[in-house]
Structure formats: C-alpha cells, structure tokens
Design a protein around this motif. Sequence first.
Motif, PDB file in Angstrom:
ATOM      1  N   VAL A  70       0.842  -1.191   0.000  1.00 24.24           N
ATOM      2  CA  VAL A  70       0.000   0.000   0.000  1.00 24.24           C
ATOM      3  C   VAL A  70       0.878   1.242   0.000  1.00 24.24           C
ATOM      4  O   VAL A  70       1.968   1.245   0.571  1.00 24.24           O
ATOM      5  N   MET A  71       0.399   2.269  -0.693  1.00 29.60           N
ATOM      6  CA  MET A  71       1.023   3.584  -0.650  1.00 29.60           C
ATOM      7  C   MET A  71      -0.039   4.581  -0.217  1.00 29.60           C
ATOM      8  O   MET A  71      -1.210   4.446  -0.579  1.00 29.60           O
ATOM      9  N   GLY A  72       0.378   5.596   0.561  1.00 31.42           N
ATOM     10  CA  GLY A  72      -0.583   6.600   0.969  1.00 31.42           C
ATOM     11  C   GLY A  72       0.076   7.949   1.148  1.00 31.42           C
ATOM     12  O   GLY A  72       1.214   8.037   1.629  1.00 31.42           O
ATOM     13  N   SER A  73      -0.640   8.988   0.759  1.00 24.21           N
ATOM     14  CA  SER A  73      -0.152  10.354   0.906  1.00 24.21           C
ATOM     15  C   SER A  73      -1.027  11.104   1.892  1.00 24.21           C
ATOM     16  O   SER A  73      -2.256  11.049   1.797  1.00 24.21           O
ATOM     17  N   SER A  74      -0.404  11.779   2.860  1.00 26.99           N
ATOM     18  CA  SER A  74      -1.114  12.584   3.848  1.00 26.99           C
ATOM     19  C   SER A  74      -2.135  11.725   4.595  1.00 26.99           C
ATOM     20  O   SER A  74      -1.765  10.754   5.240  1.00 26.99           O
ATOM     21  N   LEU A  75      -3.434  12.042   4.495  1.00 27.14           N
ATOM     22  CA  LEU A  75      -4.429  11.211   5.176  1.00 27.14           C
ATOM     23  C   LEU A  75      -4.399   9.784   4.645  1.00 27.14           C
ATOM     24  O   LEU A  75      -4.632   8.828   5.389  1.00 27.14           O
ATOM     25  N   GLY A  76      -4.071   9.636   3.364  1.00 24.46           N
ATOM     26  CA  GLY A  76      -3.909   8.291   2.815  1.00 24.46           C
ATOM     27  C   GLY A  76      -2.785   7.526   3.497  1.00 24.46           C
ATOM     28  O   GLY A  76      -2.826   6.301   3.597  1.00 24.46           O
ATOM     29  N   GLY A  77      -1.758   8.261   3.984  1.00 24.36           N
ATOM     30  CA  GLY A  77      -0.683   7.622   4.740  1.00 24.36           C
ATOM     31  C   GLY A  77      -1.157   7.084   6.074  1.00 24.36           C
ATOM     32  O   GLY A  77      -0.688   6.042   6.551  1.00 24.36           O
ATOM     33  N   PHE A  78      -2.098   7.795   6.688  1.00 17.50           N
ATOM     34  CA  PHE A  78      -2.731   7.305   7.931  1.00 17.50           C
ATOM     35  C   PHE A  78      -3.468   5.997   7.651  1.00 17.50           C
ATOM     36  O   PHE A  78      -3.268   4.988   8.344  1.00 17.50           O
ATOM     37  N   TYR A  79      -4.314   6.003   6.614  1.00 26.74           N
ATOM     38  CA  TYR A  79      -5.057   4.785   6.275  1.00 26.74           C
ATOM     39  C   TYR A  79      -4.117   3.657   5.851  1.00 26.74           C
ATOM     40  O   TYR A  79      -4.361   2.483   6.168  1.00 26.74           O
ATOM     41  N   ALA A  80      -3.044   3.996   5.141  1.00 26.66           N
ATOM     42  CA  ALA A  80      -2.083   2.977   4.725  1.00 26.66           C
ATOM     43  C   ALA A  80      -1.428   2.322   5.936  1.00 26.66           C
ATOM     44  O   ALA A  80      -1.167   1.118   5.946  1.00 26.66           O
ATOM     45  N   THR A  81      -1.176   3.127   6.972  1.00 26.67           N
ATOM     46  CA  THR A  81      -0.599   2.590   8.205  1.00 26.67           C
ATOM     47  C   THR A  81      -1.584   1.653   8.890  1.00 26.67           C
ATOM     48  O   THR A  81      -1.204   0.580   9.389  1.00 26.67           O
ATOM     49  N   VAL A  82      -2.848   2.032   8.929  1.00 22.94           N
ATOM     50  CA  VAL A  82      -3.881   1.154   9.503  1.00 22.94           C
ATOM     51  C   VAL A  82      -3.884  -0.187   8.773  1.00 22.94           C
ATOM     52  O   VAL A  82      -3.889  -1.254   9.394  1.00 22.94           O
ATOM     53  N   LEU A  83      -3.843  -0.131   7.440  1.00 21.57           N
ATOM     54  CA  LEU A  83      -3.876  -1.362   6.645  1.00 21.57           C
ATOM     55  C   LEU A  83      -2.626  -2.208   6.859  1.00 21.57           C
ATOM     56  O   LEU A  83      -2.716  -3.437   7.003  1.00 21.57           O
ATOM     57  N   ALA A  84      -1.464  -1.562   6.903  1.00 23.89           N
ATOM     58  CA  ALA A  84      -0.214  -2.305   7.114  1.00 23.89           C
ATOM     59  C   ALA A  84      -0.208  -2.991   8.479  1.00 23.89           C
ATOM     60  O   ALA A  84       0.252  -4.132   8.609  1.00 23.89           O
ATOM     61  N   GLU A  85      -0.727  -2.311   9.483  1.00 20.52           N
ATOM     62  CA  GLU A  85      -0.783  -2.914  10.819  1.00 20.52           C
ATOM     63  C   GLU A  85      -1.748  -4.103  10.856  1.00 20.52           C
ATOM     64  O   GLU A  85      -1.510  -5.076  11.570  1.00 20.52           O
ATOM     65  N   LYS A  86      -2.819  -4.022  10.083  1.00 20.01           N
ATOM     66  CA  LYS A  86      -3.822  -5.096  10.089  1.00 20.01           C
ATOM     67  C   LYS A  86      -3.411  -6.292   9.239  1.00 20.01           C
ATOM     68  O   LYS A  86      -3.758  -7.426   9.559  1.00 20.01           O
ATOM     69  N   THR A  87      -2.684  -6.047   8.145  1.00 20.52           N
ATOM     70  CA  THR A  87      -2.384  -7.135   7.212  1.00 20.52           C
ATOM     71  C   THR A  87      -0.923  -7.566   7.210  1.00 20.52           C
ATOM     72  O   THR A  87      -0.604  -8.642   6.719  1.00 20.52           O
ATOM     73  N   GLY A  88      -0.034  -6.695   7.702  1.00 26.02           N
ATOM     74  CA  GLY A  88       1.394  -6.994   7.659  1.00 26.02           C
ATOM     75  C   GLY A  88       2.053  -6.629   6.349  1.00 26.02           C
ATOM     76  O   GLY A  88       3.226  -6.939   6.141  1.00 26.02           O
ATOM     77  N   CYS A  89       1.329  -5.979   5.447  1.00 27.67           N
ATOM     78  CA  CYS A  89       1.903  -5.648   4.139  1.00 27.67           C
ATOM     79  C   CYS A  89       2.842  -4.447   4.241  1.00 27.67           C
ATOM     80  O   CYS A  89       2.732  -3.637   5.165  1.00 27.67           O
ATOM     81  N   PRO A  90       3.752  -4.283   3.285  1.00 24.66           N
ATOM     82  CA  PRO A  90       4.626  -3.110   3.249  1.00 24.66           C
ATOM     83  C   PRO A  90       3.826  -1.855   2.922  1.00 24.66           C
ATOM     84  O   PRO A  90       2.803  -1.919   2.231  1.00 24.66           O
TER      85      PRO A  90
END
Length: 198
Positions: A70-90
């Motif tokens: 996942v890649m995320g910019s600004s607020l998308g970076g917040f959501y990307a972090t949520v997803l990475a924590e839940k799935t373990g993806c980079p």
Amino acid sequence: MTTTHLLYLHGFRSSPRSAKAQQMAAIVEALNAQGQSVTWACPQLPPSPEQAWADIRAQVADWPHHTMAVMGSSLGGFYATVLAEKTGCPAVLINPAVAPARDLARYIGELSNFHDPDAKFFFRPEFIDEFKAIAPYPITRPERYLPIIAKGDEVLDWREMVAHYPGTPMTLLDGGDHALTDFAPHIPAVSRFLGLLR
C-alpha cells in the motif's frame, strides 16, 4: 518480496487524479506492458473514516497479504498505516497524517474536492471519533514502512511524522512540500522497496 497488488490511497480532499497516484499508475502500467503482473487500485475515498476503512478492507479482501503493498499520501498515509498494521503488508507513506482527529477538526463543514471543485461533501463532527477508533499508533515492525517526509511540509509537522515512525528506513528531505510535488526522483527507491523492480 515482489508486489503483485498495489493500493494507492490519496489524501484529504484529494482523489485518484492526484499527480503521485497518476505517476505510480503509469509505472504499474509500464511494468504490466513488460510482462509483469501487478494489480493496481486507487479508489476515491469517502470523507467518513469508518466508511473509508470499510472500503479499503473490501478492496483488498481477496488480495494476497504476502504480496500486496500500500502507498498513501497525507491522510492516505494514515489509512495505509492502519492497513499495514492489520495485514502486515509493506507501506510507502508520503508525508503521512499522524493525528487526523486533531488536525481535521477545524475542517468540519462543507468542503470541495481539490480536483473537482463542484464535488462537494460534508465533513461531519462524528468523523473525528471515527479517526480515533482506527488510530494505528504505535506501529509494529518498522522495517515494513518507507516514510518519505519533507521538512518543508507546510501542512504537517515533519518532527511529529518522524516521531510516529521510529526505526523505519525513512527518507527525510530537507526541503519539499506537503504534496511532495517533486515525487518523480523518489519513484525508483519506492519501486525497489516494493519489489516492483527486479
């Protein structure tokens, strides 16, 4: 790891038409033209964090967690972090918003999309608690994150961003801006981190 599925999450009031999203979409298109197989997704996120998170989960429900990123910019970076924590993806994070519940409280009311000023939406007070409900910090497994943080960010405090991603192989830029308009030079490093370049 070689990424087979890549999700890009745009920032607050932004859209899939953002320059960085378009640049990454072009990279994926070029890789697929060369015979690689990379699934690309960059959905329009709704203003509600609860709904945005539900949409993100639905988007990746059938994706292989061991080869998605996942890649995320600004607020998308917040959501990307949520997803990475839940799935373990980079996750590649571009000037990630780390305290949206606090920072976006002043935007409650009617707003428009940057890329389509006629597209109005209402940012509601209850969205603040929705941000709090999914906050992903502190992060685990810092090696899975590549934050790109600009000291010249005119919207978010770079020191606060850095503090939320300790131990990561981050890129800290002396200048830059919030949108990271000079994103193109970072694409090779991002692609290598994601295993897009063999």
